[in-house]
Design an enzyme around this catalytic site. Structure first.
Site, PDB file in Angstrom:
ATOM      1  CG  ASP A  97      -1.993   1.076   0.974  1.00 44.57           C
ATOM      2  OD1 ASP A  97      -2.344   1.537   0.338  1.00 44.57           O
ATOM      3  OD2 ASP A  97      -1.839   1.707   2.259  1.00 44.57           O
ATOM      4  CB  SER A  98       0.434   4.790  -0.727  1.00 49.55           C
ATOM      5  OG  SER A  98      -0.900   4.685   0.575  1.00 49.55           O
ATOM      6  CE1 TYR A 100       2.938   5.515  -2.554  1.00 52.08           C
ATOM      7  CE2 TYR A 100       1.767   4.150  -3.975  1.00 52.08           C
ATOM      8  CZ  TYR A 100       2.554   4.351  -3.476  1.00 52.08           C
ATOM      9  OH  TYR A 100       4.185   3.241  -3.171  1.00 52.08           O
ATOM     10  N   GLY A 101      -2.801   8.998  -3.594  1.00 47.62           N
ATOM     11  CA  GLY A 101      -3.966   9.776  -4.091  1.00 47.62           C
ATOM     12  C   GLY A 101      -3.761  10.819  -4.267  1.00 47.62           C
ATOM     13  CB  CYS A 139      -2.886   1.528  -2.498  1.00 51.60           C
ATOM     14  SG  CYS A 139      -3.294   3.172  -3.177  1.00 51.60           S
ATOM     15  CG  ASN A 140      -9.419   1.070  -2.808  1.00 54.11           C
ATOM     16  OD1 ASN A 140     -10.554   0.921  -3.489  1.00 54.11           O
ATOM     17  ND2 ASN A 140      -8.706   1.561  -1.297  1.00 54.11           N
ATOM     18  CB  THR A 141      -4.531   5.322  -5.216  1.00 53.21           C
ATOM     19  OG1 THR A 141      -4.855   6.038  -4.335  1.00 53.21           O
ATOM     20  CG2 THR A 141      -4.390   6.507  -6.855  1.00 53.21           C
ATOM     21  CD  GLU A 150      -3.143   8.425   6.923  1.00 55.30           C
ATOM     22  OE1 GLU A 150      -1.255   8.623   7.287  1.00 55.30           O
ATOM     23  OE2 GLU A 150      -2.929   7.606   5.589  1.00 55.30           O
ATOM     24  CB  CYS A 199     -10.431   5.151   0.278  1.00 53.56           C
ATOM     25  SG  CYS A 199      -8.181   6.190   0.427  1.00 53.56           S
ATOM     26  CB  THR A 200      -6.136   1.183   2.391  1.00 51.25           C
ATOM     27  OG1 THR A 200      -6.091   2.838   2.644  1.00 51.25           O
ATOM     28  CG2 THR A 200      -5.980   0.390   1.736  1.00 51.25           C
ATOM     29  CG  HIS A 201      -6.937   5.867   5.324  1.00 47.08           C
ATOM     30  ND1 HIS A 201      -6.192   5.241   4.011  1.00 47.08           N
ATOM     31  CD2 HIS A 201      -5.688   6.044   6.357  1.00 47.08           C
ATOM     32  CE1 HIS A 201      -5.068   5.619   4.626  1.00 47.08           C
ATOM     33  NE2 HIS A 201      -4.726   6.218   5.211  1.00 47.08           N
TER      34      HIS A 201
HETATM   35  N1  DGL Z   1      -4.129   4.064   0.121  1.00 47.10           N
HETATM   36  C1  DGL Z   1      -4.574   4.629  -0.864  1.00 47.10           C
HETATM   37  C2  DGL Z   1      -5.647   4.017  -1.326  1.00 47.10           C
HETATM   38  O1  DGL Z   1      -6.283   2.744  -0.566  1.00 47.10           O
HETATM   39  C3  DGL Z   1      -5.134   5.609   0.665  1.00 47.10           C
HETATM   40  C4  DGL Z   1      -3.524   6.979   0.667  1.00 47.10           C
HETATM   41  C5  DGL Z   1      -3.162   7.612  -0.192  1.00 47.10           C
HETATM   42  O2  DGL Z   1      -3.525   8.428  -0.904  1.00 47.10           O
HETATM   43  O3  DGL Z   1      -2.060   7.197  -0.310  1.00 47.10           O
HETATM   44  O4  DGL Z   1      -6.180   4.702  -2.296  1.00 47.10           O
END
Ligand code: DGL
Length: 269
Positions: free
Chosen positions: A11-12, A43-44, A74-76, A153, A185-187
């Protein structure tokens, strides 16, 4: 033996620990190797070519360990980089978009589905196209919700601020009549109880929440089972890597992983 290989996850940053946690809960015999590219997050908000470049580097690192599969938490990254990553390695590379879309289509009775995510994910239109491929009559409404990442976070869950932010983001989607919402999104799994309460009490709507972390874990388990690759013996000495400070990774990541970290190592990529 390939059953002994680990599951690589990246993941990012720390958000992908929500995915790692689901996988560890569902497949307690599996050993996980997790990489959080904390030096380069988020990354988003980055361009797809930059995200692909980072993702290739992450997979190059993970692939040094014998693996049976790679999970793109990571979704991105899942939105833009899967074809490039699949060309790079000869083990299965799973992303979160397909599993999340499948769960959403199954869950929705009306076919009116909302998607929230980081700008890169929403801009790619990947969730939308995956959902429409499964149900061409579906209506998909998507919106970017970037403030949720820093809130998660900072541990600002269940606060006046998070409630206000969630309400402003979700009201336009709910007013379109969605009965299902993809947490893209992961969060976002950390906000599940708040979103559930908001939909029920404030919007007075029954909205099914789709957690891609749960969906991808189930699909990964199904795949490993089919291929006879589930580890029959417990081997979960997980390993965690971060590209930035490991103490911050441990402190912030605690709420996402849900337990103490065995060991977090720093890696320069
Ligand atoms: N992990 C990213 C996602 O799921 C979220 C955090 C980021 O933007 O890096 O898109």
């Amino acid at each position: 033996m390939r059953t002994k290989g680990a599951i690589g996850i990246f993941d990012s940053g720390i958000g992908g620990l929500t995915v790692a946690r689901e996988i560890a809960n569902l497949m307690p015999n599996e050993r996980l190797v997790y990489l959080g590219d904390t030096a380069r997050l988020p990354y988003g908000s980055k361009s797809s070519s930059t995200v692909i470049k980072y993702a290739l580097r992450n997979v190059g690192f993970l692939a040094k360990t014998p693996l049976k599969a790679i999970v793109v938490a990571c979704n991105t990254v899942s939105s833009v980089a899967l074809p490039a990553l699949r060309e790079m390695v000869d083990i299965p590379v799973l992303g979160v978009i397909g599993p999340g879309a499948r769960t959403a289509v199954q869950a929705s009775r009306s076919g009116i589905i909302g998607v929230i995510g980081q700008p890169g994910t929403i801009k790619s239109g990947r969730y939308e196209s995956a959902i429409l491929q499964l149900n061409s009559d579906a209506k998909v409404y998507s919106t970017t919700t970037p403030l949720l990442v820093p809130l998660a976070e900072e541990g600002w869950l269940n606060t006046e601020v998070s409630k206000l932010v969630l309400k402003s983001y979700l009201e336009p989607l709910v007013s379109r009549g969605i009965d299902t919402l993809v947490l893209g999104c992961t969060h976002y799994p950390l906000f599940k109880p708040e979103v559930e309460a908001l939909c029920k009490d404030e919007f007075q709507r029954d909205v099914a929440l789709v957690d891609s972390a749960v969906s991808i874990s189930r699909e990964l388990k199904g795949m490993l089972e089919r291929d006879g690759l589930l580890n029959p013996h417990p081997a979960p000495v997980h390993r965690f890597y971060a590209t930035d400070d490991v103490d911050t990774f441990k402190r912030v990541g605690q709420a996402f992983w849900g337990q103490d970290f065995p060991q977090v190592l720093h890696v320069d990529l």
